[in-house]
Design a protein around this motif. Structure first.
Motif, PDB file in Angstrom:
ATOM      1  N   SER A   1      43.919  28.531  38.747  1.00  0.00           N
ATOM      2  CA  SER A   1      44.473  29.837  38.432  1.00  0.00           C
ATOM      3  C   SER A   1      45.966  29.746  38.150  1.00  0.00           C
ATOM      4  O   SER A   1      46.665  28.920  38.729  1.00  0.00           O
ATOM      5  CB  SER A   1      44.231  30.767  39.624  1.00  0.00           C
ATOM      6  OG  SER A   1      44.705  32.049  39.354  1.00  0.00           O
ATOM      7  N   GLY A   2      46.448  30.603  37.245  1.00  0.00           N
ATOM      8  CA  GLY A   2      47.875  30.716  36.995  1.00  0.00           C
ATOM      9  C   GLY A   2      48.347  29.984  35.756  1.00  0.00           C
ATOM     10  O   GLY A   2      47.570  29.565  34.912  1.00  0.00           O
ATOM     11  N   VAL A   3      49.675  29.831  35.684  1.00  0.00           N
ATOM     12  CA  VAL A   3      50.311  29.168  34.549  1.00  0.00           C
ATOM     13  C   VAL A   3      50.394  27.673  34.852  1.00  0.00           C
ATOM     14  O   VAL A   3      50.949  27.275  35.864  1.00  0.00           O
ATOM     15  CB  VAL A   3      51.726  29.740  34.287  1.00  0.00           C
ATOM     16  CG1 VAL A   3      52.409  28.980  33.162  1.00  0.00           C
ATOM     17  CG2 VAL A   3      51.651  31.233  33.970  1.00  0.00           C
TER      18      VAL A   3
ATOM     19  N   ASP B   1      48.438  30.124  30.517  1.00  0.00           N
ATOM     20  CA  ASP B   1      48.098  31.013  31.630  1.00  0.00           C
ATOM     21  C   ASP B   1      46.574  31.116  31.673  1.00  0.00           C
ATOM     22  O   ASP B   1      45.965  31.819  30.859  1.00  0.00           O
ATOM     23  CB  ASP B   1      48.740  32.383  31.426  1.00  0.00           C
ATOM     24  CG  ASP B   1      48.504  33.325  32.596  1.00  0.00           C
ATOM     25  OD1 ASP B   1      47.536  33.126  33.363  1.00  0.00           O
ATOM     26  OD2 ASP B   1      49.299  34.273  32.742  1.00  0.00           O
TER      27      ASP B   1
ATOM     28  N   ASP C   1      44.599  32.496  33.841  1.00  0.00           N
ATOM     29  CA  ASP C   1      44.097  33.831  34.203  1.00  0.00           C
ATOM     30  C   ASP C   1      44.007  34.704  32.951  1.00  0.00           C
ATOM     31  O   ASP C   1      43.024  35.419  32.746  1.00  0.00           O
ATOM     32  CB  ASP C   1      45.014  34.503  35.229  1.00  0.00           C
ATOM     33  CG  ASP C   1      45.057  33.748  36.547  1.00  0.00           C
ATOM     34  OD1 ASP C   1      44.061  33.074  36.891  1.00  0.00           O
ATOM     35  OD2 ASP C   1      46.101  33.816  37.227  1.00  0.00           O
TER      36      ASP C   1
END
Length: 154
Positions: A7-9, A138, A140
Motif C-alpha cells: 500500500s502507498g507510494v 501510488d 492505492d
C-alpha cells in the motif's frame, strides 16, 4: 507466495520484457544501467510495452527457465516487487556481498551500474504508464482507479 499488493507510494523501475518477468520471478538478480542510484529498499517492477526479442528467444532456447510464451507475458504495468539492495559498478563491489551475488555482476559492463535485487515476487498486473529512471507509483490510487484504456498505457 503472497500476492498482496503493498500500500502507498512506492518507488518503481520500468524494464522491457523478459527482464521484468525474470526479475519479478527471481531468475535475474542484477540488471545493468548506465546510471546509478542511492535508493535502497522496496521497488515495484514495471513491465514496459517493449520486448527484447533476441534475449527472449535465447532464454526460451538455451535455458530451463519456465518463462511464459510471448503472448502470456504482461506489458504496460507493475508485474512484481523486489528489494533493491545494492547499486554498484562491477569493479567497486563491497566486500560483504555473497559469492553468488558477486557472480551476477559478471555480465555488467565495467562502466555501468548493476542493480542487485533480493526477495523478488510477482504481483497481479496493475496497468499503468512507466517512466524513465526510478519513479513513484501510488498503488492505492492505481487499485481504486477505473481501468485505463489500453492505448493510454503506452
Amino acid at each position: 507466495m503472497s500476492t498482496l499488493v503493498p500500500s502507498g507510494v512506492l518507488k518503481a523501475l520500468s524494464l522491457k520484457q523478459p527482464f521484468a518477468w525474470l526479475i519479478a520471478n527471481g531468475y535475474l538478480l542484477v540488471d545493468d544501467r548506465s546510471w546509478g542510484t542511492q535508493y535502497r529498499g522496496p521497488i515495484l517492477i514495471h513491465a514496459s510495452k517493449g520486448l527484447y526479442e533476441a534475449y527472449y528467444q535465447h532464454i526460451k532456447s538455451n535455458t530451463d527457465v519456465p518463462i511464459p510464451d510471448r503472448d502470456k507475458l504482461e506489458y504496460g504495468g507493475v508485474v512484481g516487487i523486489a528489494n533493491l539492495v545494492l547499486c554498484s559498478k562491477p569493479g567497486q563491489l563491497p566486500a560483504g556481498i555473497s559469492r553468488e551475488q558477486r557472480a551476477h555482476f559478471g555480465g555488467v559492463h565495467q562502466e555501468y551500474y548493476g542493480f542487485l535485487f533480493t526477495q523478488a515476487r510477482p504481483l497481479p498486473l496493475m496497468p499503468c504508464a512507466g517512466k524513465l529512471g526510478i519513479f513513484e507509483i501510488d498503488t492505492d490510487q492505481l487499485l481504486t482507479a477505473p481501468p485505463a484504456a489500453q492505448k493510454a498505457l503506452f
